[in-house]
Design a protein around this motif. Sequence first.
Motif, PDB file in Angstrom:
ATOM      1  N   VAL A 265      34.453  38.956  41.981  1.00  0.00           N
ATOM      2  CA  VAL A 265      34.433  38.314  43.286  1.00  0.00           C
ATOM      3  C   VAL A 265      34.617  39.376  44.362  1.00  0.00           C
ATOM      4  O   VAL A 265      35.541  40.194  44.293  1.00  0.00           O
ATOM      5  N   MET A 266      33.731  39.352  45.347  1.00  0.00           N
ATOM      6  CA  MET A 266      33.772  40.323  46.440  1.00  0.00           C
ATOM      7  C   MET A 266      34.452  39.708  47.660  1.00  0.00           C
ATOM      8  O   MET A 266      34.320  38.505  47.920  1.00  0.00           O
ATOM      9  N   TYR A 267      35.157  40.538  48.405  1.00  0.00           N
ATOM     10  CA  TYR A 267      35.856  40.072  49.600  1.00  0.00           C
ATOM     11  C   TYR A 267      35.656  41.061  50.737  1.00  0.00           C
ATOM     12  O   TYR A 267      35.130  42.168  50.543  1.00  0.00           O
ATOM     13  N   GLU A 268      36.061  40.654  51.936  1.00  0.00           N
ATOM     14  CA  GLU A 268      35.895  41.499  53.111  1.00  0.00           C
ATOM     15  C   GLU A 268      37.109  42.414  53.277  1.00  0.00           C
ATOM     16  O   GLU A 268      38.210  41.953  53.637  1.00  0.00           O
ATOM     17  N   GLY A 269      36.900  43.697  53.032  1.00  0.00           N
ATOM     18  CA  GLY A 269      37.991  44.648  53.176  1.00  0.00           C
ATOM     19  C   GLY A 269      38.429  44.815  54.614  1.00  0.00           C
ATOM     20  O   GLY A 269      39.578  45.158  54.891  1.00  0.00           O
ATOM     21  N   GLY A 270      37.502  44.548  55.536  1.00  0.00           N
ATOM     22  CA  GLY A 270      37.825  44.681  56.957  1.00  0.00           C
ATOM     23  C   GLY A 270      38.631  43.531  57.513  1.00  0.00           C
ATOM     24  O   GLY A 270      39.000  43.545  58.694  1.00  0.00           O
ATOM     25  N   ASP A 271      38.894  42.524  56.685  1.00  0.00           N
ATOM     26  CA  ASP A 271      39.705  41.388  57.124  1.00  0.00           C
ATOM     27  C   ASP A 271      41.172  41.804  57.099  1.00  0.00           C
ATOM     28  O   ASP A 271      41.822  41.821  56.045  1.00  0.00           O
ATOM     29  N   THR A 272      41.703  42.140  58.255  1.00  0.00           N
ATOM     30  CA  THR A 272      43.073  42.654  58.334  1.00  0.00           C
ATOM     31  C   THR A 272      44.120  41.593  58.026  1.00  0.00           C
ATOM     32  O   THR A 272      45.280  41.926  57.758  1.00  0.00           O
ATOM     33  N   THR A 273      43.733  40.315  58.044  1.00  0.00           N
ATOM     34  CA  THR A 273      44.689  39.252  57.724  1.00  0.00           C
ATOM     35  C   THR A 273      44.954  39.168  56.220  1.00  0.00           C
ATOM     36  O   THR A 273      45.946  38.580  55.792  1.00  0.00           O
ATOM     37  N   GLY A 274      44.012  39.695  55.430  1.00  0.00           N
ATOM     38  CA  GLY A 274      44.148  39.620  53.983  1.00  0.00           C
ATOM     39  C   GLY A 274      43.720  38.290  53.403  1.00  0.00           C
ATOM     40  O   GLY A 274      43.774  38.082  52.181  1.00  0.00           O
ATOM     41  N   GLU A 275      43.253  37.372  54.254  1.00  0.00           N
ATOM     42  CA  GLU A 275      42.894  36.033  53.785  1.00  0.00           C
ATOM     43  C   GLU A 275      41.638  36.040  52.919  1.00  0.00           C
ATOM     44  O   GLU A 275      41.514  35.248  51.987  1.00  0.00           O
ATOM     45  N   SER A 276      40.700  36.916  53.232  1.00  0.00           N
ATOM     46  CA  SER A 276      39.490  36.993  52.422  1.00  0.00           C
ATOM     47  C   SER A 276      39.832  37.400  50.989  1.00  0.00           C
ATOM     48  O   SER A 276      39.312  36.829  50.020  1.00  0.00           O
ATOM     49  N   LYS A 277      40.713  38.393  50.851  1.00  0.00           N
ATOM     50  CA  LYS A 277      41.119  38.826  49.512  1.00  0.00           C
ATOM     51  C   LYS A 277      41.898  37.727  48.798  1.00  0.00           C
ATOM     52  O   LYS A 277      41.725  37.504  47.594  1.00  0.00           O
ATOM     53  N   SER A 278      42.759  37.029  49.528  1.00  0.00           N
ATOM     54  CA  SER A 278      43.549  35.946  48.922  1.00  0.00           C
ATOM     55  C   SER A 278      42.635  34.850  48.379  1.00  0.00           C
ATOM     56  O   SER A 278      42.830  34.361  47.254  1.00  0.00           O
ATOM     57  N   PHE A 279      41.646  34.449  49.189  1.00  0.00           N
ATOM     58  CA  PHE A 279      40.710  33.410  48.753  1.00  0.00           C
ATOM     59  C   PHE A 279      39.885  33.904  47.570  1.00  0.00           C
ATOM     60  O   PHE A 279      39.682  33.167  46.582  1.00  0.00           O
ATOM     61  N   SER A 280      39.425  35.148  47.609  1.00  0.00           N
ATOM     62  CA  SER A 280      38.625  35.701  46.511  1.00  0.00           C
ATOM     63  C   SER A 280      39.427  35.774  45.220  1.00  0.00           C
ATOM     64  O   SER A 280      38.904  35.506  44.130  1.00  0.00           O
ATOM     65  N   THR A 281      40.704  36.104  45.333  1.00  0.00           N
ATOM     66  CA  THR A 281      41.569  36.155  44.152  1.00  0.00           C
ATOM     67  C   THR A 281      41.713  34.780  43.526  1.00  0.00           C
ATOM     68  O   THR A 281      41.672  34.628  42.297  1.00  0.00           O
ATOM     69  N   LEU A 282      41.869  33.763  44.372  1.00  0.00           N
ATOM     70  CA  LEU A 282      41.953  32.393  43.858  1.00  0.00           C
ATOM     71  C   LEU A 282      40.676  32.007  43.118  1.00  0.00           C
ATOM     72  O   LEU A 282      40.725  31.390  42.045  1.00  0.00           O
ATOM     73  N   CYS A 283      39.525  32.352  43.704  1.00  0.00           N
ATOM     74  CA  CYS A 283      38.246  32.048  43.053  1.00  0.00           C
ATOM     75  C   CYS A 283      38.170  32.714  41.689  1.00  0.00           C
ATOM     76  O   CYS A 283      37.750  32.096  40.690  1.00  0.00           O
ATOM     77  N   LEU A 284      38.573  33.983  41.618  1.00  0.00           N
ATOM     78  CA  LEU A 284      38.521  34.721  40.358  1.00  0.00           C
ATOM     79  C   LEU A 284      39.433  34.096  39.312  1.00  0.00           C
ATOM     80  O   LEU A 284      39.016  33.870  38.164  1.00  0.00           O
ATOM     81  N   VAL A 285      40.656  33.795  39.697  1.00  0.00           N
ATOM     82  CA  VAL A 285      41.619  33.225  38.755  1.00  0.00           C
ATOM     83  C   VAL A 285      41.119  31.904  38.176  1.00  0.00           C
ATOM     84  O   VAL A 285      41.173  31.669  36.957  1.00  0.00           O
ATOM     85  N   HIS A 286      40.618  31.040  39.045  1.00  0.00           N
ATOM     86  CA  HIS A 286      40.134  29.738  38.573  1.00  0.00           C
ATOM     87  C   HIS A 286      38.884  29.877  37.702  1.00  0.00           C
ATOM     88  O   HIS A 286      38.737  29.148  36.707  1.00  0.00           O
TER      89      HIS A 286
END
Length: 353
Positions: A265-286
């Motif tokens: 799962v790819m996420y936006e590294g430029g998202d300084t809030t970290g929300e893109s990575k958090s959502f991508s991690t959830l997708c990967l785990v599920h």
Amino acid sequence: MEQKVMGAFTAVILAITILMSCLLIYVPNMHIIALKVEDEKLSGGRISVMDMLRSSEEALQEESEATRESVLKGHQIRLTLPQNVTSASVSIDNIHVDKTIAITINGIGKDYFSNYPMRGASNNIVDVTYDSENLVGVIEITMDDVLEVQMTSEDEYIYFDFVDPHEIYDYVVVVDAGHGGNVPGATKQGVYEKDLNLDIVLELKKLFDRTDKNIGVYYTRTDDTNPSFENRVGLANDSEADLFLSVHNNSTASGRMSSINGTEVMYEGGDTTGESKSFSTLCLVHLLNELGSKSKGTVVGDEVYIIRMSEPPVALVEVGFMTNQKELDLLQDSEYQAKAAKALYDAVIEYLY
């Protein structure tokens, strides 16, 4: 002689009775017949009715507030339905990715707007076009933003209002089936990535259609089309979506079949809030839990346009490798596709709620 006259008179009365009976059969459709005759006299083709709407807006501005209220009754746009055409004949198709709303009305001809001008105004309307074929009229309204359309009816009038999606839904999610049309994506053994992506998204749509959560879900495509990258990410940005999910499938750089497999799962590294990575991690785990696939991790994907340009948290899912024979076979299995869809649905729900 008198008997002959009476006989002739009786025959005339009988003929008139039969004629009237035939006419009564056709009376309910007389307006349709008249419309068809009139339509044959008119030239076809789509026409712009934007000038008519502008004239209506100017006329309403000149009228008193009481008059405007009596015309629009608090709504933005009013259409008048011809006799014998009811609101049941009206259907609406909101093509969010193109910011276009198509209003189809059965039973109206090419001269509809000449006889029944549109009243009202909306600052979000860019253009209005109209076309009719076989007495099926289609009004296409182009908007400058992603909006929901609400229709109400009263007597011969139908009213339309264009509202922000967040006034209706608790959350808005945009789902993108990668590739499409003449861009098939990865292709192996006659299988197109675009089709696998869409199959999974359509399974996901079934889950969202049945959900009890108040979520507005917009799809960049639900058929074999290829919206531009700008339109795909634009749908997420313009709708001020809470999440943007793009579904893809992977392949090796060489495109050759190999033992490489797994979910990424790819996420936006430029998202300084970290929300893109958090959502991508959830997708990967599920996905890993549902599919039992190997983890390829979460990866920064800012080189991908729709990831880099996304304003809401974004996850681009690579469900599996089409260049791995086992995963290619699984990805074509409807039960496996349904599992992938459930995983993504659960990830969205967990993130939002």
